[in-house]
Motif scaffolding. Structure first.
Motif, mmCIF file in Angstrom:
data_model
loop_
_atom_site.group_PDB
_atom_site.id
_atom_site.type_symbol
_atom_site.label_atom_id
_atom_site.label_comp_id
_atom_site.label_asym_id
_atom_site.label_seq_id
_atom_site.Cartn_x
_atom_site.Cartn_y
_atom_site.Cartn_z
ATOM 1 N N ALA A 175 41.849 51.534 22.360
ATOM 2 C CA ALA A 175 42.189 50.912 23.647
ATOM 3 C C ALA A 175 41.063 51.372 24.633
ATOM 4 N N VAL A 176 40.400 50.838 25.497
ATOM 5 C CA VAL A 176 39.575 50.985 26.497
ATOM 6 C C VAL A 176 40.191 51.032 27.893
ATOM 7 N N SER A 177 40.238 52.019 28.471
ATOM 8 C CA SER A 177 40.913 52.113 30.047
ATOM 9 C C SER A 177 39.785 51.549 30.828
ATOM 10 N N LEU A 178 40.248 50.895 31.629
ATOM 11 C CA LEU A 178 39.440 50.420 32.800
ATOM 12 C C LEU A 178 40.129 50.559 34.165
ATOM 13 N N ASN A 179 39.636 51.152 35.209
ATOM 14 C CA ASN A 179 39.969 51.545 36.309
ATOM 15 C C ASN A 179 39.338 50.592 37.211
ATOM 16 N N VAL A 180 40.391 49.797 37.979
ATOM 17 C CA VAL A 180 39.772 48.640 38.943
ATOM 18 C C VAL A 180 40.096 48.832 40.322
ATOM 19 N N THR A 181 39.127 48.528 41.349
ATOM 20 C CA THR A 181 39.515 48.538 42.621
ATOM 21 C C THR A 181 39.093 46.957 43.296
ATOM 22 N N VAL A 182 39.995 46.588 44.096
ATOM 23 C CA VAL A 182 39.978 45.088 44.667
ATOM 24 C C VAL A 182 39.608 45.173 45.902
ATOM 25 N N VAL A 183 38.706 44.495 46.714
ATOM 26 C CA VAL A 183 38.786 44.378 48.151
ATOM 27 C C VAL A 183 38.741 42.974 48.517
ATOM 28 N N SER A 217 37.598 40.097 51.881
ATOM 29 C CA SER A 217 35.934 40.132 52.486
ATOM 30 C C SER A 217 35.805 40.802 53.777
ATOM 31 N N GLN A 218 36.954 41.597 54.112
ATOM 32 C CA GLN A 218 36.792 42.643 55.037
ATOM 33 C C GLN A 218 36.500 44.050 54.381
ATOM 34 N N GLN A 219 36.361 44.107 53.206
ATOM 35 C CA GLN A 219 36.370 45.419 52.663
ATOM 36 C C GLN A 219 37.593 46.164 52.486
ATOM 37 N N ARG A 220 38.737 45.520 52.798
ATOM 38 C CA ARG A 220 40.054 46.160 52.704
ATOM 39 C C ARG A 220 40.471 46.310 51.558
ATOM 40 N N PHE A 221 41.370 47.661 50.917
ATOM 41 C CA PHE A 221 41.720 47.451 49.816
ATOM 42 C C PHE A 221 42.901 46.445 49.387
ATOM 43 N N VAL A 222 42.876 45.559 48.329
ATOM 44 C CA VAL A 222 44.040 45.003 47.840
ATOM 45 C C VAL A 222 44.895 45.706 46.995
ATOM 46 N N THR A 223 46.192 46.000 47.245
ATOM 47 C CA THR A 223 47.037 46.950 46.245
ATOM 48 C C THR A 223 48.209 46.056 45.894
ATOM 49 N N ASP A 224 48.468 44.743 46.012
ATOM 50 C CA ASP A 224 49.470 44.264 45.585
ATOM 51 C C ASP A 224 49.457 43.105 44.569
ATOM 52 N N LEU A 225 48.562 43.226 43.752
ATOM 53 C CA LEU A 225 48.270 42.267 42.630
ATOM 54 C C LEU A 225 48.988 42.951 41.415
ATOM 55 N N GLN A 226 49.544 41.895 40.612
ATOM 56 C CA GLN A 226 50.157 41.915 39.371
ATOM 57 C C GLN A 226 49.123 41.881 38.036
ATOM 58 N N GLN A 227 49.779 42.012 36.838
ATOM 59 C CA GLN A 227 49.089 41.820 35.758
ATOM 60 C C GLN A 227 48.455 40.868 35.646
ATOM 61 N N GLU A 262 39.814 54.910 47.944
ATOM 62 C CA GLU A 262 39.377 54.126 46.574
ATOM 63 C C GLU A 262 40.220 54.838 45.543
ATOM 64 N N LEU A 263 40.196 55.814 45.159
ATOM 65 C CA LEU A 263 40.890 56.580 44.032
ATOM 66 C C LEU A 263 42.340 56.197 44.099
ATOM 67 N N SER A 264 42.884 56.153 45.445
ATOM 68 C CA SER A 264 44.394 56.051 45.546
ATOM 69 C C SER A 264 44.530 54.642 45.428
ATOM 70 N N SER A 265 43.602 53.811 45.207
ATOM 71 C CA SER A 265 43.945 52.297 45.561
ATOM 72 C C SER A 265 43.615 51.495 44.261
ATOM 73 N N GLN A 266 43.383 52.305 43.154
ATOM 74 C CA GLN A 266 42.952 51.602 41.841
ATOM 75 C C GLN A 266 44.209 50.945 40.981
#
Length: 251
Positions: free
Chosen positions: A19-27, A29-39, A245-249
């Motif tokens: 199993a490969v772990s992937l840490n992903v950050t989503v921003v 167009s204004q480079q703001r973190f998007v934190t409400d996405l689902q699987q 960023e670390l708190s928004s992954q």
């Protein structure tokens, strides 16, 4: 009879999959973190083939973090400002996180082992003194080895791993090579965030170009980010960005 029994015994084949772990950050167009996405908002492809997602989390998983600070002689005049910025970053360590402090110049010293005690982390950061040359590769290598010792005892104890390294110049005294460290970093599932502080002296800029390449490669090949600043006063903002960023992954 024994030979016949051995021939008739069913053969057992075993296989496994990593199993490969992937840490992903989503921003956005204004480079703001998007934190409400689902699987269902994510797809992972390998060589064009869709891979199964066996685990998904948008919660803030605990972090095992190694904070590396260049204390070589060239950092002397700006070390106090850099320490202030690093302390601000350490103050964002949560009770469930673990962090260590590593100073590096000619030698590499783990001045504070893994802890969630912010006061202990601050004491280690402020206790650093400058002197000597730069053993950047040794420091990253040792940090990766230290992080490898943080083993999860259960699925509830899984930690994201990260290194945040500040340096102002090229490596001059390491015993391990860049290639050796990069190979270990790629296999470690550790994100490396690098901060390059440009030297004030024009004569040192040539060497810094080599350091800039190395710092960019460490970040690019491990899923981290690289930052380059001209003034030590800019470090507080950079450390803040990394903490955000670390708190928004997603994992």
């Amino acid at each position: 009879a024994l030979a016949t029994a051995a021939q008739d015994a069913p053969q057992v084949f075993r296989s496994g999959i990593a199993a490969v772990s992937l840490n992903v950050t989503v921003v956005d167009s204004q480079q703001r973190f998007v934190t409400d996405l689902q699987q269902g908002d994510f797809s992972v492809l390998e060589d064009g083939a869709k891979q199964e997602l066996t685990y998904f989390s948008k919660t803030n998983l605990p972090i095992a973090l190694s904070l590396l600070i260049d204390t070589s002689a060239s950092m002397e005049e700006r070390l106090t400002i850099a320490q202030d910025a690093a302390v601000g970053f350490a103050q964002r360590v949560r009770p469930q996180d673990l962090a260590q402090v590593v100073d590096f110049d000619s030698r590499v010293q783990v001045t504070q082992g893994f802890t969630s005690d912010r006061s202990a982390l601050e004491k280690a950061i402020r206790g650093a003194t400058s002197g000597g040359s730069t053993s950047l590769y040794n420091a990253v290598y040792i940090a990766l080895k230290e992080l490898a010792k943080i083993k999860a005892s259960s699925s509830e104890d899984v930690r994201r791993q990260a290194i945040v390294v500040l340096s102002d110049g090229e490596d001059t005294t390491s015993l391990v090579s860049f290639e050796e460290v990069m190979d270990l970093a790629k296999r470690s599932e550790t994100s490396i965030y690098t901060i390059g502080l440009q030297p004030r002296e024009q004569t040192a800029l040539k060497g810094f170009r080599e350091a800039e390449f190395v710092l960019r490669q460490f970040a690019q090949e491990t899923g981290g980010r690289s930052f380059f600043v001209q003034k030590a006063e800019e470090l507080t903002g950079v450390y803040g960005t990394i903490a955000d960023e670390l708190s928004s992954q997603y994992t």
